[in-house]
Design a protein around this motif. Structure first.
Motif, short mmCIF file in Angstrom:
data_model
loop_
_atom_site.label_atom_id
_atom_site.label_comp_id
_atom_site.label_asym_id
_atom_site.label_seq_id
_atom_site.Cartn_x
_atom_site.Cartn_y
_atom_site.Cartn_z
N GLU A 1 32.10 39.61 39.40
CA GLU A 1 32.18 39.15 40.79
C GLU A 1 33.62 39.25 41.30
O GLU A 1 34.13 38.36 41.97
CB GLU A 1 31.63 37.72 40.93
CG GLU A 1 30.16 37.62 40.56
CD GLU A 1 29.52 36.32 40.99
OE1 GLU A 1 29.99 35.69 41.95
OE2 GLU A 1 28.51 35.95 40.36
N ALA A 2 34.24 40.39 40.98
CA ALA A 2 35.63 40.61 41.37
C ALA A 2 35.76 41.21 42.77
O ALA A 2 36.87 41.26 43.30
CB ALA A 2 36.31 41.55 40.37
N ASP A 3 34.65 41.64 43.36
CA ASP A 3 34.67 42.23 44.69
C ASP A 3 33.73 41.46 45.61
O ASP A 3 32.76 40.84 45.17
CB ASP A 3 34.22 43.70 44.64
CG ASP A 3 35.12 44.55 43.76
OD1 ASP A 3 36.34 44.31 43.78
OD2 ASP A 3 34.60 45.42 43.05
N SER B 1 38.25 44.01 47.27
CA SER B 1 38.56 43.17 46.12
C SER B 1 38.74 41.72 46.54
O SER B 1 39.34 41.43 47.58
CB SER B 1 39.84 43.68 45.44
OG SER B 1 40.26 42.76 44.45
N ALA B 2 38.22 40.81 45.71
CA ALA B 2 38.45 39.39 45.94
C ALA B 2 39.89 39.00 45.60
O ALA B 2 40.34 37.92 45.97
CB ALA B 2 37.48 38.56 45.12
N ARG C 1 35.72 52.79 47.92
CA ARG C 1 35.94 51.56 48.64
C ARG C 1 37.24 50.92 48.17
O ARG C 1 37.84 51.34 47.18
CB ARG C 1 34.78 50.58 48.42
CG ARG C 1 33.40 51.11 48.82
CD ARG C 1 32.38 50.01 48.62
NE ARG C 1 31.05 50.40 49.10
CZ ARG C 1 30.07 50.78 48.30
NH1 ARG C 1 30.26 50.82 47.00
NH2 ARG C 1 28.90 51.10 48.80
N ASP C 2 37.63 49.86 48.86
CA ASP C 2 38.83 49.12 48.47
C ASP C 2 38.45 48.04 47.46
O ASP C 2 38.78 46.87 47.59
CB ASP C 2 39.48 48.50 49.71
CG ASP C 2 40.80 47.82 49.38
OD1 ASP C 2 41.43 48.21 48.38
OD2 ASP C 2 41.20 46.89 50.12
N ASN D 1 32.30 44.44 38.75
CA ASN D 1 32.88 44.44 37.40
C ASN D 1 34.24 45.14 37.42
O ASN D 1 34.37 46.22 38.01
CB ASN D 1 31.97 45.18 36.42
CG ASN D 1 30.60 44.54 36.31
OD1 ASN D 1 30.48 43.40 35.91
ND2 ASN D 1 29.57 45.28 36.68
N ALA D 2 35.23 44.53 36.79
CA ALA D 2 36.57 45.10 36.75
C ALA D 2 37.18 44.87 35.37
O ALA D 2 36.74 43.99 34.62
CB ALA D 2 37.46 44.46 37.82
N ILE D 3 38.17 45.68 35.04
CA ILE D 3 38.88 45.54 33.77
C ILE D 3 40.37 45.48 34.06
O ILE D 3 40.92 46.37 34.72
CB ILE D 3 38.59 46.71 32.81
CG1 ILE D 3 37.08 46.83 32.55
CG2 ILE D 3 39.33 46.50 31.49
CD1 ILE D 3 36.71 48.02 31.67
N LEU D 4 41.02 44.44 33.58
CA LEU D 4 42.46 44.31 33.64
C LEU D 4 43.03 44.53 32.25
O LEU D 4 42.44 44.11 31.26
CB LEU D 4 42.87 42.92 34.14
CG LEU D 4 42.23 42.40 35.43
CD1 LEU D 4 42.79 41.02 35.78
CD2 LEU D 4 42.43 43.38 36.57
N ILE D 5 44.18 45.18 32.18
CA ILE D 5 44.80 45.44 30.88
C ILE D 5 46.28 45.09 30.93
O ILE D 5 46.94 45.24 31.97
CB ILE D 5 44.64 46.92 30.44
CG1 ILE D 5 45.13 47.88 31.52
CG2 ILE D 5 43.19 47.21 30.07
CD1 ILE D 5 45.11 49.34 31.10
#
Length: 234
Positions: A43-45, A53-54, A74-75, A82-86
């Motif tokens: 739920e990142a967007d 993006s939220a 999209r932005d 779903n998102a992945i941060l590293i």
């Protein structure tokens, strides 16, 4: 040499807190405090329009982590929320995303990552509310995550399963679903909805819900954090 990895999964509910305030800066503070190498977000967007993006991109300036791009037109921060941060210093070798079967629009994102010379495949997802759909989605995830040459694989996210872990067997025998503490509802956690599943290449050292005054307010889910070791290649 064995490689320690700190992995987190977190349903941020579009940065909408339990106080009904949408506060991306608070959400990012909770994420930063996890001190994780890899963070899988759900739920990142936002849900409508161009699904922005939220977490506005400007907020990432100065953070020790970055979001992986999935070449969306999209932005958005990810795909299907779903998102992945590293963490800085981890290299992205390849990315992919997929839609999952079921009555609700669901999906998953994937990244092949190089961490200190080791390659792992990471999949982030948010499964549906209907168990019959989840069974199909788990089977689809198993195939989506397959790779002939990358044995170290990890699937994490909001699995939306209230019952016994046996209902997650659709991932297949090669995955172990780690024993998760309750992460939902953040105010009074009773459901272990957030999960991390790994292949035998990983050893679990600890797993816990990140329970702080701010994480209790920032979302209806608590972050789930696991300290793992990626075993040395045989």
């Amino acid at each position: 040499m064995d490689l320690p990895l700190r992995i987190a999964t977190y349903n941020i509910r579009k940065a909408l807190g339990n106080d009904r305030r949408r506060d991306p800066e608070r959400t990012l503070r909770v994420i930063a405090a996890l001190d994780a190498d890899i963070i899988l977000l759900q739920e990142a967007d936002m849900r409508l329009g161009q699904r922005p993006s939220a977490l506005p991109a400007a907020l990432f300036a100065g953070q020790p982590f970055r979001a992986i791009s999935f070449d969306d037109d999209r932005d958005s921060l990810g795909r299907h929320g779903n998102a992945i941060l590293i963490r800085d210093g981890i290299d992205v070798l390849a990315t992919a995303h997929t839609d999952l079967p079921g009555l609700e629009p669901r999906g998953a994102v994937m990244a092949d990552l190089a961490v200190q010379g080791r390659v792992i495949r990471v999949v982030g997802t948010h499964l549906g509310l209907i168990r019959a759909s989840r069974r199909r989605q788990l089977a689809a995830l198993r195939h989506f995550a397959e790779h002939a040459h990358i044995s170290a694989r990890l699937i994490a996210g909001d699995f939306n399963e209230w019952s016994d872990v046996a209902h997650l067997a659709g991932l297949g025998a090669e995955y172990t679903v780690l024993p998760s503490p309750p992460t939902f509802h953040a105010r009074h956690p009773v459901g272990a909805l957030d999960r991390i599943a790994v292949t035998d290449d990983f050893t679990l050292h600890s797993i816990a819900a990140a329970l702080t005054p701010e994480s209790r307010r920032a979302s209806d889910h608590l972050p789930l954090v696991a300290n793992l070791t990626l075993q040395a290649a045989a």
